[in-house]
Design a protein around this motif. Structure first.
Motif, PDB file in Angstrom:
ATOM      1  N   GLU A 266      13.611  -1.046 -35.469  1.00 47.41           N
ATOM      2  CA  GLU A 266      13.251  -0.828 -36.857  1.00 47.41           C
ATOM      3  C   GLU A 266      11.848  -0.227 -36.954  1.00 47.41           C
ATOM      4  N   HIS A 267      10.907  -0.936 -37.582  1.00 45.08           N
ATOM      5  CA  HIS A 267       9.584  -0.369 -37.851  1.00 45.08           C
ATOM      6  C   HIS A 267       8.480  -0.954 -36.975  1.00 45.08           C
ATOM      7  N   ASP A 268       8.818  -1.882 -36.077  1.00 40.05           N
ATOM      8  CA  ASP A 268       7.784  -2.547 -35.278  1.00 40.05           C
ATOM      9  C   ASP A 268       6.892  -1.581 -34.510  1.00 40.05           C
ATOM     10  N   PRO A 269       7.448  -0.566 -33.815  1.00 39.30           N
ATOM     11  CA  PRO A 269       6.565   0.332 -33.052  1.00 39.30           C
ATOM     12  C   PRO A 269       5.497   0.993 -33.927  1.00 39.30           C
ATOM     13  N   ASP A 270       5.899   1.486 -35.097  1.00 43.12           N
ATOM     14  CA  ASP A 270       4.953   2.162 -35.990  1.00 43.12           C
ATOM     15  C   ASP A 270       3.910   1.195 -36.529  1.00 43.12           C
ATOM     16  N   ILE A 271       4.373   0.008 -36.955  1.00 44.87           N
ATOM     17  CA  ILE A 271       3.454  -0.995 -37.505  1.00 44.87           C
ATOM     18  C   ILE A 271       2.461  -1.440 -36.441  1.00 44.87           C
ATOM     19  N   TYR A 272       2.954  -1.779 -35.255  1.00 43.86           N
ATOM     20  CA  TYR A 272       2.094  -2.315 -34.205  1.00 43.86           C
ATOM     21  C   TYR A 272       1.084  -1.279 -33.711  1.00 43.86           C
ATOM     22  N   MET A 273       1.528  -0.029 -33.556  1.00 42.00           N
ATOM     23  CA  MET A 273       0.607   1.009 -33.084  1.00 42.00           C
ATOM     24  C   MET A 273      -0.466   1.311 -34.123  1.00 42.00           C
ATOM     25  N   GLU A 274      -0.103   1.286 -35.385  1.00 46.06           N
ATOM     26  CA  GLU A 274      -1.092   1.509 -36.445  1.00 46.06           C
ATOM     27  C   GLU A 274      -2.129   0.391 -36.449  1.00 46.06           C
ATOM     28  N   ILE A 275      -1.671  -0.848 -36.248  1.00 44.60           N
ATOM     29  CA  ILE A 275      -2.606  -1.982 -36.185  1.00 44.60           C
ATOM     30  C   ILE A 275      -3.529  -1.850 -34.969  1.00 44.60           C
ATOM     31  N   ALA A 276      -2.975  -1.435 -33.833  1.00 43.64           N
ATOM     32  CA  ALA A 276      -3.782  -1.265 -32.619  1.00 43.64           C
ATOM     33  C   ALA A 276      -4.837  -0.176 -32.808  1.00 43.64           C
ATOM     34  N   GLU A 277      -4.503   0.869 -33.581  1.00 41.11           N
ATOM     35  CA  GLU A 277      -5.491   1.908 -33.865  1.00 41.11           C
ATOM     36  C   GLU A 277      -6.658   1.345 -34.672  1.00 41.11           C
ATOM     37  N   GLU A 278      -6.338   0.424 -35.578  1.00 36.95           N
ATOM     38  CA  GLU A 278      -7.381  -0.174 -36.425  1.00 36.95           C
ATOM     39  C   GLU A 278      -8.195  -1.228 -35.670  1.00 36.95           C
ATOM     40  N   PHE A 279      -7.541  -1.924 -34.715  1.00 37.20           N
ATOM     41  CA  PHE A 279      -8.212  -2.977 -33.939  1.00 37.20           C
ATOM     42  C   PHE A 279      -7.988  -2.728 -32.438  1.00 37.20           C
ATOM     43  N   PRO A 280      -8.511  -1.625 -31.901  1.00 40.45           N
ATOM     44  CA  PRO A 280      -8.206  -1.267 -30.505  1.00 40.45           C
ATOM     45  C   PRO A 280      -8.685  -2.288 -29.478  1.00 40.45           C
ATOM     46  N   GLU A 281      -9.755  -3.005 -29.783  1.00 42.62           N
ATOM     47  CA  GLU A 281     -10.288  -3.983 -28.829  1.00 42.62           C
ATOM     48  C   GLU A 281      -9.617  -5.344 -28.952  1.00 42.62           C
ATOM     49  N   ARG A 282      -8.782  -5.504 -29.976  1.00 41.01           N
ATOM     50  CA  ARG A 282      -8.200  -6.826 -30.264  1.00 41.01           C
ATOM     51  C   ARG A 282      -6.745  -6.955 -29.808  1.00 41.01           C
ATOM     52  N   ILE A 283      -6.060  -5.848 -29.588  1.00 41.21           N
ATOM     53  CA  ILE A 283      -4.644  -5.894 -29.215  1.00 41.21           C
ATOM     54  C   ILE A 283      -4.532  -5.746 -27.696  1.00 41.21           C
ATOM     55  N   LEU A 284      -4.186  -6.835 -27.029  1.00 42.87           N
ATOM     56  CA  LEU A 284      -4.126  -6.849 -25.567  1.00 42.87           C
ATOM     57  C   LEU A 284      -2.919  -6.082 -25.037  1.00 42.87           C
ATOM     58  N   ALA A 285      -1.795  -6.218 -25.711  1.00 46.91           N
ATOM     59  CA  ALA A 285      -0.566  -5.555 -25.267  1.00 46.91           C
ATOM     60  C   ALA A 285       0.451  -5.582 -26.398  1.00 46.91           C
ATOM     61  N   ILE A 286       1.390  -4.628 -26.340  1.00 48.96           N
ATOM     62  CA  ILE A 286       2.521  -4.582 -27.270  1.00 48.96           C
ATOM     63  C   ILE A 286       3.792  -4.570 -26.433  1.00 48.96           C
ATOM     64  N   TYR A 287       4.654  -5.578 -26.662  1.00 47.42           N
ATOM     65  CA  TYR A 287       5.950  -5.632 -25.981  1.00 47.42           C
ATOM     66  C   TYR A 287       7.038  -5.291 -26.992  1.00 47.42           C
ATOM     67  N   LEU A 288       7.878  -4.317 -26.651  1.00 46.20           N
ATOM     68  CA  LEU A 288       8.975  -3.912 -27.536  1.00 46.20           C
ATOM     69  C   LEU A 288      10.297  -4.054 -26.805  1.00 46.20           C
ATOM     70  N   ARG A 289      11.187  -4.874 -27.344  1.00 44.76           N
ATOM     71  CA  ARG A 289      12.523  -5.021 -26.764  1.00 44.76           C
ATOM     72  C   ARG A 289      13.356  -3.776 -27.042  1.00 44.76           C
ATOM     73  N   SER A 290      14.006  -3.278 -26.024  1.00 45.90           N
ATOM     74  CA  SER A 290      14.904  -2.129 -26.195  1.00 45.90           C
ATOM     75  C   SER A 290      16.142  -2.565 -26.979  1.00 45.90           C
ATOM     76  N   VAL A 291      16.637  -1.674 -27.829  1.00 45.38           N
ATOM     77  CA  VAL A 291      17.861  -1.947 -28.580  1.00 45.38           C
ATOM     78  C   VAL A 291      18.914  -0.902 -28.222  1.00 45.38           C
ATOM     79  N   LYS A 292      20.171  -1.239 -28.488  1.00 46.22           N
ATOM     80  CA  LYS A 292      21.285  -0.339 -28.146  1.00 46.22           C
ATOM     81  C   LYS A 292      21.511   0.656 -29.278  1.00 46.22           C
ATOM     82  N   HIS A 293      20.603   1.612 -29.376  1.00 46.94           N
ATOM     83  CA  HIS A 293      20.727   2.648 -30.389  1.00 46.94           C
ATOM     84  C   HIS A 293      20.029   3.886 -29.832  1.00 46.94           C
TER      85      HIS A 293
END
Length: 332
Positions: A266-293
């Motif tokens: 859904e929208h998690d990749p866009d939301i999480y990457m935008e947040i990481a851009e705003e707080f680059p020193e605060r986001i240690l990692a982003i894990y995204l589960r692959s979906v069958k689509h």
């Protein structure tokens, strides 16, 4: 003449700090939703009751802390309340895991209705331990719970919510173990807070709480959104609720870095990457589960391949995430 249902208060597990108390919940008629009955008809009736709620609007409530202090609140037009206060040394009222208990009650003497539990309803908020190394903000749908949110017209979501009991919903393999490892941290005793953030409405709070408890996920605040907001057209420039909730967490805990966990459907990749851009020193990692689509995976893989601010890992299994987390000293 039908008898009116008795009243109740449902406290949503919230979060705060040593000096900031913040609790949310809802005042409703008790529709006698049976969380244990797995009969198909009962599941259909329970779903109807969750969404056809009789909220108790514009009433005063009391919130009593363990030290006897009383905080005041009032429900809105949808029956929701927020109780917020600046107080000192709240962590002294919490247990070793950081949970601070409190008691709710109706304060309005004009209510001429039966109130459940002798007008005493439990609640709690999380005040993260000073031992915490980081915090985790995790999606629920298709991240730890099979939902089918990428299915056409969301029919799988509707089917699963109506016809499947929370106890029978299937967690993604290894997810609970991974989350416990994150909660314990590299020392095994970090008590890193886990926040569950979803686009689901608050009407599903008790359903999701039962699912997490039944499948032994670490206890943590569940942050959802108002069902009425799903029905109202939102301004185009308004951020998604999940985005807003995670920003609130980052601002509430300025000294805690975060790990973000979601899915690629859904929208998690866009939301999480935008947040990481705003707080680059605060986001240690982003894990995204692959979906069958296929189409969604092509889009997300392109995003991930070109993203350099924070490490983003597309994972097919919890084992992959555990290996990465261990290699980066997030877990033992």
């Amino acid at each position: 003449m039908f008898n009116k249902d008795p009243l109740q208060i449902i406290a949503f597990q919230g979060y705060g700090t040593d000096t900031h108390f913040y609790a949310r919940g809802r005042a409703l008629e008790d529709e006698s939703i049976d969380l244990e009955n797995q009969n198909t008809w009962h599941l259909i009736v329970n779903t109807w009751k969750r969404f056809e709620t009789d909220e108790i609007k514009n009433v005063s409530i009391n919130l009593k802390l363990p030290n006897g202090k009383i905080l005041k609140g009032k429900t809105d037009r949808d029956g929701y309340y927020k109780v917020e206060a600046s107080l000192a040394n709240l962590s002294k009222l919490a247990n070793d895991e950081g949970w601070l208990p409190f008691e709710l009650s109706y304060d309005d003497a004009s209510i001429k209705r039966t109130i459940q539990n002798n007008n005493r309803f439990p609640g709690e908020i999380l005040i993260p331990s000073t031992k915490a190394q980081f915090a985790v903000a995790s999606d629920i749908d298709d991240t730890i719970l099979h939902t089918g949110v990428v299915s056409t017209l969301k029919w799988k979501v509707i089917y699963n919510s109506v016809f499947k009991h929370a106890k029978n919903r299937i967690p993604l393999e290894g997810a609970a173990d991974f989350y416990h490892k994150l909660h314990r941290g590299v020392s095994g005793k970090n008590a890193n807070p886990i926040f569950y953030v979803s686009h689901s409405p608050w009407n599903l709070y008790r359903y999701l709480e039962l699912f997490l408890r039944q499948h032994h996920f670490p206890k943590g605040p569940i942050l959802l959104r108002n069902f009425s907001n799903l029905l109202r057209k939102q301004p185009q420039d308004q951020k998604p609720q999940k985005h807003t909730e995670i920003l609130n967490l980052l601002k509430t805990y300025p000294n805690l870095p975060f790990i973000l966990i979601g899915d690629s459907g859904e929208h998690d990749p866009d939301i999480y990457m935008e947040i990481a851009e705003e707080f680059p020193e605060r986001i240690l990692a982003i894990y995204l589960r692959s979906v069958k689509h296929k189409k969604k995976m092509i889009r997300v893989k392109s995003l991930v391949d070109n993203y350099k601010t924070t490490k983003v890992l597309l994972v097919d299994s919890s084992t992959q995430a555990i290996e990465h987390a261990r290699a980066h000293n997030f877990i033992a």
